[in-house]
Motif scaffolding. Structure first.
Motif, PDB file in Angstrom:
ATOM      1  N   SER A   1      36.137  37.879  78.789  1.00 52.58           N
ATOM      2  CA  SER A   1      36.712  39.152  79.224  1.00 52.58           C
ATOM      3  C   SER A   1      36.158  40.327  78.419  1.00 52.58           C
ATOM      4  O   SER A   1      35.856  41.388  78.970  1.00 52.58           O
ATOM      5  CB  SER A   1      38.232  39.089  79.093  1.00 52.58           C
ATOM      6  OG  SER A   1      38.818  40.291  79.510  1.00 52.58           O
ATOM      7  N   CYS A   2      35.984  40.123  77.118  1.00 53.70           N
ATOM      8  CA  CYS A   2      35.416  41.206  76.289  1.00 53.70           C
ATOM      9  C   CYS A   2      33.961  41.502  76.671  1.00 53.70           C
ATOM     10  O   CYS A   2      33.551  42.678  76.758  1.00 53.70           O
ATOM     11  CB  CYS A   2      35.512  40.829  74.808  1.00 53.70           C
ATOM     12  SG  CYS A   2      37.194  40.761  74.183  1.00 53.70           S
TER      13      CYS A   2
ATOM     14  N   GLN B   1      44.326  33.583  84.925  1.00 52.54           N
ATOM     15  CA  GLN B   1      45.004  33.664  83.622  1.00 52.54           C
ATOM     16  C   GLN B   1      46.470  33.283  83.735  1.00 52.54           C
ATOM     17  O   GLN B   1      47.064  32.750  82.782  1.00 52.54           O
ATOM     18  CB  GLN B   1      44.859  35.100  83.083  1.00 52.54           C
ATOM     19  CG  GLN B   1      45.359  35.289  81.657  1.00 52.54           C
ATOM     20  CD  GLN B   1      44.475  34.578  80.635  1.00 52.54           C
ATOM     21  OE1 GLN B   1      43.287  34.399  80.862  1.00 52.54           O
ATOM     22  NE2 GLN B   1      45.088  34.135  79.547  1.00 52.54           N
TER      23      GLN B   1
ATOM     24  N   TRP C   1      41.860  29.540  76.099  1.00 46.58           N
ATOM     25  CA  TRP C   1      42.265  30.930  75.886  1.00 46.58           C
ATOM     26  C   TRP C   1      41.188  31.723  75.125  1.00 46.58           C
ATOM     27  O   TRP C   1      40.850  32.849  75.485  1.00 46.58           O
ATOM     28  CB  TRP C   1      43.588  30.980  75.122  1.00 46.58           C
ATOM     29  CG  TRP C   1      44.758  30.499  75.944  1.00 46.58           C
ATOM     30  CD1 TRP C   1      44.760  30.170  77.255  1.00 46.58           C
ATOM     31  CD2 TRP C   1      46.077  30.292  75.464  1.00 46.58           C
ATOM     32  NE1 TRP C   1      45.995  29.758  77.657  1.00 46.58           N
ATOM     33  CE2 TRP C   1      46.841  29.830  76.570  1.00 46.58           C
ATOM     34  CE3 TRP C   1      46.712  30.427  74.220  1.00 46.58           C
ATOM     35  CZ2 TRP C   1      48.186  29.533  76.452  1.00 46.58           C
ATOM     36  CZ3 TRP C   1      48.060  30.138  74.128  1.00 46.58           C
ATOM     37  CH2 TRP C   1      48.801  29.690  75.235  1.00 46.58           C
ATOM     38  N   GLY C   2      40.677  31.152  74.094  1.00 44.92           N
ATOM     39  CA  GLY C   2      39.663  31.864  73.299  1.00 44.92           C
ATOM     40  C   GLY C   2      38.394  32.156  74.113  1.00 44.92           C
ATOM     41  O   GLY C   2      37.811  33.253  74.043  1.00 44.92           O
TER      42      GLY C   2
ATOM     43  N   HIS D   1      39.677  36.464  87.210  1.00 41.61           N
ATOM     44  CA  HIS D   1      40.142  36.121  85.868  1.00 41.61           C
ATOM     45  C   HIS D   1      41.646  36.390  85.729  1.00 41.61           C
ATOM     46  O   HIS D   1      42.390  35.587  85.121  1.00 41.61           O
ATOM     47  CB  HIS D   1      39.359  36.935  84.836  1.00 41.61           C
ATOM     48  CG  HIS D   1      39.866  36.792  83.448  1.00 41.61           C
ATOM     49  ND1 HIS D   1      39.463  35.762  82.611  1.00 41.61           N
ATOM     50  CD2 HIS D   1      40.755  37.538  82.718  1.00 41.61           C
ATOM     51  CE1 HIS D   1      40.064  35.880  81.448  1.00 41.61           C
ATOM     52  NE2 HIS D   1      40.851  36.952  81.483  1.00 41.61           N
TER      53      HIS D   1
ATOM     54  N   ARG E   1      39.095  34.867  76.640  1.00 48.17           N
ATOM     55  CA  ARG E   1      39.185  36.181  76.001  1.00 48.17           C
ATOM     56  C   ARG E   1      37.790  36.694  75.665  1.00 48.17           C
ATOM     57  O   ARG E   1      37.483  37.883  75.841  1.00 48.17           O
ATOM     58  CB  ARG E   1      40.040  36.088  74.737  1.00 48.17           C
ATOM     59  CG  ARG E   1      40.331  37.444  74.115  1.00 48.17           C
ATOM     60  CD  ARG E   1      41.164  37.309  72.859  1.00 48.17           C
ATOM     61  NE  ARG E   1      42.419  36.635  73.127  1.00 48.17           N
ATOM     62  CZ  ARG E   1      42.723  35.404  72.731  1.00 48.17           C
ATOM     63  NH1 ARG E   1      41.826  34.684  72.037  1.00 48.17           N
ATOM     64  NH2 ARG E   1      43.883  34.858  73.002  1.00 48.17           N
ATOM     65  N   ARG E   2      36.925  35.834  75.190  1.00 48.91           N
ATOM     66  CA  ARG E   2      35.557  36.259  74.855  1.00 48.91           C
ATOM     67  C   ARG E   2      34.815  36.698  76.115  1.00 48.91           C
ATOM     68  O   ARG E   2      34.101  37.693  76.113  1.00 48.91           O
ATOM     69  CB  ARG E   2      34.827  35.080  74.205  1.00 48.91           C
ATOM     70  CG  ARG E   2      33.368  35.375  73.846  1.00 48.91           C
ATOM     71  CD  ARG E   2      33.191  35.417  72.357  1.00 48.91           C
ATOM     72  NE  ARG E   2      31.851  35.891  72.002  1.00 48.91           N
ATOM     73  CZ  ARG E   2      30.811  35.102  71.789  1.00 48.91           C
ATOM     74  NH1 ARG E   2      30.946  33.786  71.880  1.00 48.91           N
ATOM     75  NH2 ARG E   2      29.655  35.615  71.433  1.00 48.91           N
TER      76      ARG E   2
END
Length: 830
Positions: free
Chosen positions: A613-614, A596, A606-607, A592, A610-611
């Protein structure tokens, strides 16, 4: 003037040289003849001296006994059967000078004394007015006295008739007394029907001795089938036979007094008074013999030991004497087992039994065991366990460790128990003395110290315990991480394409590249790779079948048996699975991070990235918490185990601590039998976490494909511009829009899949947290708090809104299930 012995020997040798052709043989023959002649003369002198001493001793007591001795000695001298007369006379003199033993006839049975008392001396005719004071007077004697008192006015010529009647009555009473004495040995009288009722009553009391005597004779008779078997049974029979021998001696003295002279004052009443003590003793002997029917070994000792705690001190003393006699074979077997680890038990009386056909690695666990019903009641279960462990330690040292242990300090305590008590001493019996407890404790401590010293020194027990924890329980972090990195490509293949020798080479490379290279050679030589394919028919990859194996043999096989190896394998599989998922998530994070950097011109992802990754960080935190809880939960148990091994505690304690440490690991790894329900919930969580890694792989592949397409498109535009052409045609624009539309659909599908995965994953995690919080194990309840320390899952699920208190447990499904079970049990009891 005396001639020196050397001169006599020289002269004798010269004489033999002159008279015999074989001077040496003649000299030896002459010496033997002279020595035998001197011995004969010395023997005659000793015999005369002993006879004079015995005669003087008997003459000081009774001249009649001295005359009997002279007569008996004359017969002995003329007899040719007995040759060692000097030895026999010496033995008789020594026996007369030896003090009487404490267990004499006076203590076992009272000596009969049927003589008249001072107030009862004289004839019956002189006591016509005081017949009640004459001990032993019976009904027919009183009738004679009354008849004599009423006939005092008769002429003097009838006095001869009265004397004749009195003599006849005394003769009848002597006959009754003789019959009563014979009845005490089981010989019944034939004419008791003609006796008076008082005489029959007294006779029945005395005859009860004969009944008890017959019961005891039947008990010690091998043909009756009642005699207990085994060496301890023979000890009891021998002790009862000694009691009967003393009883016979007392009966013989009684009979001699009855038959002596004019009856010696013996009457039925006096015999009945004397019979009180023998009747009490024979009664309890018969009771003890009755309880000992068909018993043997420790069970027999327990039966007799119950009478030791009787309230009557006479019964307790009798039972104590019998118990000491019958338990002496048990003491011999016990001492042999504690000192040499050998069981000499031909009649299966010892409370420790040995099994045959047990392999050497299961010798400590299965070869020896305690037979609970054979443990004597004067020995606690703790002492029996110590005795078992002591003997097993000696056997283990000799057979498994190939070491013959020398007698330790405790053998002095045990040999002191074998010494019989001295005459007149008040020392307690071996089974009630403190020396038994001290000797067993000393033997147990000494044997345990020697065994653990051999295991830790010669067989490196501490190194192997630490190696099991570091490599099979994944405590050696750098080694595990490097091994997983090297095996990643190999284990992603199907299980059927893997080979152990290839994996072994990878293992050796991981050892050389990490701190595992500093392990001792005897540790690294036992670390191997093995493949355990599943039997459920599904196709496995390398991650599912790979396992590390630590092979132990010899004495260490006792501490790490096959069952223990299976538990280590189950723990390794579970911990390896969690570690593999964590490693996969870390690898996904690296991909990732690389991807990135290329997404500057792709804001539509991007969203989603990010999700993802969380959610990955959330899964990583859960895996880390599981591994941390598994290590911390068993840390105290492992520290106690290693400390006990270093302090050389006994092997049974090490085995118990080892199993406890594995239990703690199994509980926190949720593969214990008490956490079977949690195991399924944890499996769901781990499967969903692994699905996240697959999702990321698919997402990254789609994004990389779109990035490569756009990069090729940009490169194509630059080439066209350099040639002076239009950079982007209508066809290219339409195709690009179509590709972007497909990519948007791909992203939409991935977002939908991610939402479904997130709901499923968090649902499984919420259920796992709830089950952990409701578990009886406190450390698992603590793990539930650590997994949701910020109330993140609590805010998303109504099940976790209530505090995890007793009231909430009652409302939970587990609480309802427990209440239902209690209700069912209560109804069954009613």
């Amino acid at each position: 003037m005396e001639v020196p012995a050397s001169t006599v020997a020289t002269l004798l040798h010269k004489l033999c040289e002159r008279l015999s052709p074989d001077p040496d043989g003649a000299y030896e023959l002459a010496l033997s003849y002279l020595s035998s002649t001197s011995e004969k003369s010395r023997s005659v002198q000793d015999e005369r001296f002993l006879c004079q001493k015995i005669h003087s001793r008997l003459a000081s007591l009774s001249a009649k006994d001295a005359d009997k001795f002279n007569e008996s000695y004359t017969k002995l001298k003329n007899s040719f059967v007995l040759k060692q007369r000097v030895a026999v006379l010496s033995l008789l003199l020594a026996l007369s000078e030896t003090p009487q033993n404490s267990e004499s006839t006076q203590q076992l049975f009272p000596i009969p004394n049927l003589g008249h008392t001072n107030d009862a001396l004289g004839s019956t005719a002189a006591t016509s007015s005081s017949s009640k004071s004459t001990i032993g007077s019976v009904g027919w004697e009183n009738n004679a006295l009354k008849q004599q008192g009423s006939n005092q006015s008769l002429p003097s010529n009838n006095s001869n008739l009265v004397v004749a009647l009195q003599s006849n009555e005394r003769a009848n009473e002597r006959a009754c007394v003789r019959d009563a004495v014979l009845a005490a040995t089981g010989v019944k009288a034939s004419n008791t029907a003609n006796w008076s009722r008082p005489a029959q009553t007294l006779y029945s009391r005395i005859a009860h001795l004969g009944f008890l005597h017959d019961r005891l004779k039947e008990f010690i008779d091998p043909a009756s089938g009642l005699m207990p078997q085994g060496l301890m049974g023979e000890g009891l029979v021998s002790s009862i036979r000694d009691e009967l021998t003393e009883y016979y001696r007392s009966i013989a003295l009684l009979q001699s007094q009855v038959c002596e002279g004019d009856g010696g004052g013996g009457t039925l009443r006096r015999v009945c008074v004397w019979a009180y003590e023998p009747l009490h003793r024979l009664t309890w002997l018969a009771n003890i013999a009755h309880t000992a029917h068909h018993k043997k070994g420790g069970e027999l000792a327990s039966c007799v030991h119950r009478f030791v705690r009787h309230g009557d001190e006479r019964v307790a003393t009798l039972a104590r004497r019998l118990l000491t006699a019958l338990t002496y074979p048990l003491l011999l077997m016990l001492t042999r087992w504690l000192l040499h680890g050998e069981i000499d038990d031909p009649f299966n009386e010892f409370f420790i039994e040995s099994r045959s056909g047990v392999p050497i690695d299961r010798m400590w666990h299965d070869k020896y065991r305690v037979r609970e019903w054979m443990v004597p009641s004067f020995m606690s279960r703790e002492q029996a366990a110590q005795i078992l462990a002591t003997g097993k330690s000696v056997v283990f040292m000799r057979e498994a460790c190939a070491d013959e242990p020398v007698p330790a300090d405790h053998h002095h305590h045990l040999h002191q128990l074998l010494e019989p008590p001295r005459a007149g001493s008040e020392s307690a019996a071996w089974w009630q003395a403190s020396g038994l407890r001290e000797g067993v404790a000393a033997a147990h401590a000494s044997a345990a110290q020697r065994l653990l010293a051999a295991l830790t020194t010669h067989h490196h027990l501490l190194d192997h315990l630490a190696a099991h924890r570091r490599y099979l329980l994944l405590a050696q972090g750098d080694f595990v991480h490097h091994l997983m990195t090297l095996l990643q490509e190999e284990l992603n293949k199907p299980a059927t394409s893997l080979y152990v020798h290839n994996l072994t080479c990878t293992l050796e490379a991981a050892v050389r590249a990490t701190n595992a290279q500093f392990e001792p050679p005897h540790v690294l030589a036992r670390l191997h790779v093995n493949l355990y394919p599943n039997c459920d028919g599904r196709e496995d990859n390398g991650w599912d079948v790979f396992a590390l194996q630590y092979r132990v043999d010899g004495p260490l096989g006792t501490l790490f048996p096959a069952t223990c190896a299976a538990r280590y394998r189950a723990l390794f599989t579970q911990l390896w699975r969690v570690k593999r998922i964590e490693h996969a998530l870390h690898h996904a994070w690296r991909d990732h991070a690389i991807l990135q950097k290329r997404l500057k011109h792709m804001p539509e992802v991007w969203g989603l990235m990010r999700r993802v990754s969380c959610l990955r960080a959330e899964a990583l935190r859960l895996c880390g918490a599981l591994q941390e809880a598994s290590c911390e939960g068993a840390e105290a148990a492992w520290a106690e185990l290693l400390a006990a091994a270093a302090a050389r505690h006994h092997l049974d304690r090490l085995l118990a601590l080892h199993h406890r440490a594995l239990d703690r690991h199994s509980i926190h790894a949720m593969i214990h039998h008490t956490t079977q329900e949690l195991q399924s919930y944890l499996g769901n969580v781990l499967n969903e976490t692994l699905a996240l890694r697959s999702f990321e792989t698919t997402l990254h592949a789609g994004i990389n494909a779109e990035l490569e397409r756009r990069e090729r498109l940009e490169q194509l535009k630059a080439e066209r511009i350099s040639r002076g052409e239009y950079a982007f045609t209508a066809a290219d624009e339409a195709q690009d829009k179509e590709k972007r539309k497909i990519f948007q659909q791909f992203l939409g599908n991935r977002k939908a899949d991610l939402n479904v995965w997130a709901r499923t994953y968090r649902g499984h995690v919420t259920t796992l947290i709830l089950k952990l919080a409701l578990h009886t194990e406190v450390s698992l309840q603590t793990l539930a708090f650590r997994l949701d320390y910020s109330d993140f899952y609590k805010r998303g699920d109504a099940k976790l809104h209530e505090p995890l208190t007793y009231q909430h447990k009652r409302l939970s499904e587990i609480g309802l299930h427990l209440a239902k079970n209690k209700l069912i049990d209560h109804s069954k009891k009613k």
